[in-house]
Motif scaffolding. Structure first.
Motif, PDB file in Angstrom:
ATOM      1  N   ASN A  73      -9.650 102.373 -43.164  1.00 56.69           N
ATOM      2  CA  ASN A  73      -9.716 102.195 -44.619  1.00 56.69           C
ATOM      3  C   ASN A  73     -10.567 100.992 -45.003  1.00 56.69           C
ATOM      4  OD1 ASN A  73      -8.142 104.446 -45.089  1.00 56.69           O
ATOM      5  ND2 ASN A  73      -6.239 103.291 -45.259  1.00 56.69           N
ATOM      6  N   ALA A  74     -10.738 100.056 -44.068  1.00 54.20           N
ATOM      7  CA  ALA A  74     -11.595  98.899 -44.300  1.00 54.20           C
ATOM      8  C   ALA A  74     -13.038  99.177 -43.895  1.00 54.20           C
ATOM      9  CB  ALA A  74     -11.049  97.692 -43.535  1.00 54.20           C
ATOM     10  N   GLY A  75     -13.324 100.412 -43.458  1.00 54.24           N
ATOM     11  CA  GLY A  75     -14.691 100.799 -43.115  1.00 54.24           C
ATOM     12  C   GLY A  75     -15.114 100.458 -41.698  1.00 54.24           C
ATOM     13  N   MET A  76     -14.150 100.187 -40.835  1.00 55.62           N
ATOM     14  CA  MET A  76     -14.471  99.854 -39.450  1.00 55.62           C
ATOM     15  C   MET A  76     -13.899 100.908 -38.507  1.00 55.62           C
ATOM     16  SD  MET A  76     -13.926  95.696 -39.225  1.00 55.62           S
ATOM     17  CE  MET A  76     -12.221  95.696 -39.780  1.00 55.62           C
ATOM     18  N   THR A  77     -14.331 100.843 -37.254  1.00 59.07           N
ATOM     19  CA  THR A  77     -13.786 101.695 -36.202  1.00 59.07           C
ATOM     20  C   THR A  77     -12.669 100.943 -35.502  1.00 59.07           C
ATOM     21  OG1 THR A  77     -15.913 102.787 -35.829  1.00 59.07           O
ATOM     22  CG2 THR A  77     -14.327 102.864 -34.013  1.00 59.07           C
ATOM     23  N   ALA A  78     -11.535 101.608 -35.320  1.00 61.23           N
ATOM     24  CA  ALA A  78     -10.436 101.015 -34.578  1.00 61.23           C
ATOM     25  C   ALA A  78     -10.681 101.202 -33.083  1.00 61.23           C
ATOM     26  CB  ALA A  78      -9.109 101.667 -34.967  1.00 61.23           C
ATOM     27  N   MET A  79     -10.406 100.150 -32.326  1.00 58.30           N
ATOM     28  CA  MET A  79     -10.514 100.207 -30.874  1.00 58.30           C
ATOM     29  C   MET A  79      -9.197  99.698 -30.306  1.00 58.30           C
ATOM     30  SD  MET A  79     -13.357  98.497 -28.309  1.00 58.30           S
ATOM     31  CE  MET A  79     -13.159  96.853 -28.924  1.00 58.30           C
ATOM     32  N   PHE A  96      -2.273 110.644 -30.750  1.00 59.31           N
ATOM     33  CA  PHE A  96      -2.988 109.486 -31.266  1.00 59.31           C
ATOM     34  C   PHE A  96      -4.209 109.943 -32.050  1.00 59.31           C
ATOM     35  CE2 PHE A  96      -0.691 107.687 -27.663  1.00 59.31           C
ATOM     36  CZ  PHE A  96      -0.241 106.487 -28.177  1.00 59.31           C
ATOM     37  N   ASP A  97      -4.558 109.190 -33.069  1.00 55.31           N
ATOM     38  CA  ASP A  97      -5.764 109.445 -33.865  1.00 55.31           C
ATOM     39  C   ASP A  97      -6.970 109.400 -32.926  1.00 55.31           C
ATOM     40  OD1 ASP A  97      -8.031 109.232 -35.500  1.00 55.31           O
ATOM     41  OD2 ASP A  97      -7.026 107.943 -36.949  1.00 55.31           O
ATOM     42  N   THR A  98      -7.721 110.484 -32.868  1.00 55.55           N
ATOM     43  CA  THR A  98      -8.858 110.553 -31.940  1.00 55.55           C
ATOM     44  C   THR A  98     -10.056 109.725 -32.403  1.00 55.55           C
ATOM     45  OG1 THR A  98      -9.606 112.605 -32.964  1.00 55.55           O
ATOM     46  CG2 THR A  98      -8.221 112.798 -30.986  1.00 55.55           C
ATOM     47  N   ASP A  99      -9.991 109.163 -33.610  1.00 58.34           N
ATOM     48  CA  ASP A  99     -11.052 108.263 -34.051  1.00 58.34           C
ATOM     49  C   ASP A  99     -10.896 106.865 -33.474  1.00 58.34           C
ATOM     50  OD1 ASP A  99     -12.451 110.173 -35.518  1.00 58.34           O
ATOM     51  OD2 ASP A  99     -11.262 109.806 -37.325  1.00 58.34           O
ATOM     52  N   ILE A 100      -9.801 106.623 -32.759  1.00 54.45           N
ATOM     53  CA  ILE A 100      -9.616 105.333 -32.091  1.00 54.45           C
ATOM     54  C   ILE A 100     -10.464 105.339 -30.821  1.00 54.45           C
ATOM     55  CG2 ILE A 100      -7.988 103.769 -30.967  1.00 54.45           C
ATOM     56  CD1 ILE A 100      -5.760 105.114 -32.679  1.00 54.45           C
ATOM     57  N   ALA A 101     -11.391 104.384 -30.727  1.00 50.42           N
ATOM     58  CA  ALA A 101     -12.191 104.225 -29.509  1.00 50.42           C
ATOM     59  C   ALA A 101     -11.314 103.543 -28.468  1.00 50.42           C
ATOM     60  CB  ALA A 101     -13.431 103.385 -29.789  1.00 50.42           C
ATOM     61  N   ILE A 102     -11.363 104.023 -27.250  1.00 51.68           N
ATOM     62  CA  ILE A 102     -10.514 103.509 -26.180  1.00 51.68           C
ATOM     63  C   ILE A 102     -11.287 102.541 -25.296  1.00 51.68           C
ATOM     64  CG2 ILE A 102      -9.092 104.101 -24.186  1.00 51.68           C
ATOM     65  CD1 ILE A 102      -7.942 105.194 -26.787  1.00 51.68           C
ATOM     66  N   ALA A 103     -10.812 101.295 -25.247  1.00 47.19           N
ATOM     67  CA  ALA A 103     -11.350 100.296 -24.322  1.00 47.19           C
ATOM     68  C   ALA A 103     -10.616 100.509 -23.004  1.00 47.19           C
ATOM     69  CB  ALA A 103     -11.123  98.890 -24.861  1.00 47.19           C
ATOM     70  N   PHE A 104     -11.262 101.221 -22.090  1.00 49.47           N
ATOM     71  CA  PHE A 104     -10.609 101.620 -20.839  1.00 49.47           C
ATOM     72  C   PHE A 104     -10.806 100.552 -19.781  1.00 49.47           C
ATOM     73  CE2 PHE A 104      -9.471 103.824 -17.065  1.00 49.47           C
ATOM     74  CZ  PHE A 104      -8.524 104.747 -17.483  1.00 49.47           C
TER      75      PHE A 104
END
Length: 184
Positions: A73-79, A96-104
């Motif tokens: 909602n703040a215009g950023m990508t969640a990681m 989980f929301d698939t728009d969350i980028a995963i730091a593996f």
């Protein structure tokens, strides 16, 4: 993650940081989500395993998705770090929301079982390679070993999965012991 007062406080606090960094032009915000309650449950599957065994893992998934929504909602990508995503293969407690980028960073250890990067990517997540071999912990790691690992491990070689299509990679420098002096 099961106590509304604590969740509301955390969400309000993080919302201030999220809006601050969005206002500075940042495009990614790391919501963490790793090593949940490992300081409380120090054996077995630790915090995530405890949530699963107590039937509370769905509350963690809701919490993470709500944090991701604040970031989006703040215009950023969640990681977020991969540890708790579908922990120990649990796919029955929610998605989980698939728009969350995963730091593996890790494919797990002993009874601490993280879902593989391949499986997370197949579920729709972008993978940011945060290879555990690249971690430098001030006062605890040998910078020469970490530098050698960085040089010999390709940016797209993900722990437990090998080479794969990644959205990026990042290095982690931790300061677990802030009293340690550092000299460049």
């Amino acid at each position: 993650v099961t106590k509304p007062k604590a969740v509301n406080f955390t969400m309000a606090l993080l919302d201030k940081y999220i809006r601050y960094f969005a206002g500075k032009g940042c495009t990614i915000f790391n919501i963490g989500c790793d090593e949940y309650a490992n300081d409380i449950y120090s054996n077995g599957s630790m915090g995530f395993g405890q949530l699963v065994s107590e039937g509370k893992y769905g509350a963690f998934i809701n919490y993470v998705n709500n944090l991701a929504a604040l970031v989006q909602n703040a215009g950023m990508t969640a990681m977020a770090f991969n540890d708790g995503f579908y922990f120990n293969g649990n796919i029955s407690s929610g998605e989980f929301d698939t728009d969350i980028a995963i730091a593996f960073w890790s494919s797990g250890w002993n009874s601490y079982r993280s879902m593989s990067a391949d499986d997370l990517a197949a579920r729709g997540h972008k993978i940011i390679n945060t290879n555990g071999d690249w971690y430098y912990i001030l006062g605890m790691s040998d910078i020469n070993n970490v530098t050698a690992n960085i040089q010999k491990t390709p940016y797209d070689s993900v722990m437990g999965s090998g080479k794969m299509d990644v959205a990026g990679s990042m290095l982690c420098y931790w300061c677990d012991q802030p009293e340690i002096e550092y000299t460049e």
